[in-house]
Design a protein around this motif. Structure first.
Motif, PDB file in Angstrom:
ATOM      1  N   VAL A   1      23.258 114.162  42.086  1.00 31.83           N
ATOM      2  CA  VAL A   1      21.945 114.203  41.433  1.00 31.83           C
ATOM      3  C   VAL A   1      21.576 115.639  41.063  1.00 31.83           C
TER       4      VAL A   1
ATOM      5  N   TYR B   1      29.010 114.302  36.348  1.00 29.90           N
ATOM      6  CA  TYR B   1      28.418 113.499  35.262  1.00 29.90           C
ATOM      7  C   TYR B   1      29.047 113.824  33.906  1.00 29.90           C
TER       8      TYR B   1
ATOM      9  N   SER C   1      24.579 108.463  38.559  1.00 31.99           N
ATOM     10  CA  SER C   1      23.372 108.035  39.309  1.00 31.99           C
ATOM     11  C   SER C   1      23.705 106.864  40.219  1.00 31.99           C
TER      12      SER C   1
END
Lengths: 308, 53
Positions: free
Chosen positions: A72, A84, A93
């Motif tokens: 995150v 990511y 996520s």
């Protein structure tokens, strides 16, 4: 077999995870770096008289919590190293949720004593909530010193506090002793944060914190404290990607006393942590005092460098 | 003691030994700080190249 190899094996055998390549790949990747923080529960476990192997599930919980937080944090910070970039934000996520759940799963499977299990699960839940709030605050950028400490105490400290608390519970420590070690872990986390900030503000090229407008403690000090170079520093901060501007800004950070202030805070927190440690009834204080000694060593290294 | 108060105390000639040592840190170099502090911050990935292997 070392702890890291063991938890890689245990992690890969978990329900659902055994079928989830990305989860395994990420876990193995981070575990291969053998992060020291993952072993915090083992220090607490040994301090209360437990055997290191009793802390395996707590190490697994800390490892999973850490990876969930990293996934995150990298998205929030737009960190170029973040997972990511490879798997996309939605998948990242989703994996962060999975890692948090796995941390709680490890605790619920590992702690046999009912009150200890409840305390450990509560500790991790509080830590996840606090860290999420701290991450939210961190992207807003600290406007003043009080905001900085709020971020440090919500984003960084709870992870270290929970790691020591759960380690103590794993080793059979009382709820009270585990709670006191959690307090000590909070201070340890703040010390880690200050040291990270000192390092980040001296990096070349400019650390993303400068560019994103986040303010590590030394940068905050140089920006907010009224000193002769304050205006100059603010001007330089606006063109910090220029190597000459960065070098001058870093010199101002040092000359204006920002590093002295960080050091002063580190010494204060170390002393407070030592006081807490001396008041806890532990079987063996060495595993915890060695952690504190390790984190304060660079401070004395710096002071010696200044003396010579 | 907040940042501003600390700065004011550091600016006057420090009397106590520990204050003098802290004042000495205004004359060190970036390299000395980098060498003394940690490189592996807790919110960094370790060996990211191995994630890809």
């Amino acid at each position: 077999m070392d702890f890291f190899t063991k938890i890689i094996q245990d992690f890969s055998a978990l329900p659902h995870v055994s079928l989830w390549d990305d989860a395994q790949k990420i876990f193995q990747g981070v575990a291969s770096g053998k992060p020291n923080h993952w072993l915090l529960p083992t220090h607490a476990c040994k301090a209360v008289g437990g055997k290191p192997e009793q802390s395996i599930f707590a190490v697994m919980a800390v490892a999973c919590a850490h990876i969930g937080i990293l996934l995150v944090d990298d998205m929030l910070d737009a960190d170029p190293r973040g997972e990511y970039h490879r798997i996309g934000m939605p998948a990242s996520s989703n994996l962060a949720c999975a890692f948090q759940a796995t941390a709680l799963h490890a605790i619920s499977q590992g702690v046999q004593d009912q009150p200890a299990r409840l305390a450990a699960i509560n500790s991790f839940n509080e830590m996840f909530l606090s860290t999420a709030f701290g991450q939210f605050l961190d992207v807003q950028a600290s406007a003043d010193e009080s905001a900085y400490w709020t971020v440090a105490q919500t984003k960084s400290s709870p992870f270290f506090g929970a790691a020591l608390q759960v380690g103590a519970l794993a080793g059979g420590g009382t709820l009270e002793v585990a709670k006191r070690l959690k307090e000590l872990g909070f201070l340890y986390g703040e010390m880690i944060q200050i040291q990270d900030d000192m390092h980040d503000s001296m990096e070349t090229p400019a650390n993303p914190d400068w560019i994103e407008g986040r303010a590590p403690l030394p940068i905050l000090f140089a920006s907010l404290v009224e000193h002769p170079d304050q205006e100059r520093f603010r001007k330089l901060s606006r063109k910090i990607t220029d190597p000459a501007a960065l070098q001058e800004a870093q010199e101002i950070i040092i000359h204006c006393g920002a590093i002295s202030y960080c050091t002063h805070r580190l010494i204060q927190k170390h002393q407070k942590a030592k006081e807490i440690l001396s008041a806890i009834q532990l079987i063996n204080t060495t595993p915890i005092s060695s952690l504190l000694d390790e984190i304060i060593a660079p401070v004395y290294k710096l002071l010696e460098a200044a003396d010579s | 003691m907040n940042m501003q108060t600390f700065y004011q105390r550091l600016s006057v000639k420090p009397k106590r030994n520990n204050q003098r040592r802290l004042a000495g840190l205004t004359r060190i170099s970036c390299t000395q700080i980098l060498n003394a502090t940690r490189e592996d911050t807790w919110l960094l990935w370790w060996k990211p190249e191995e994630v890809e292997s």
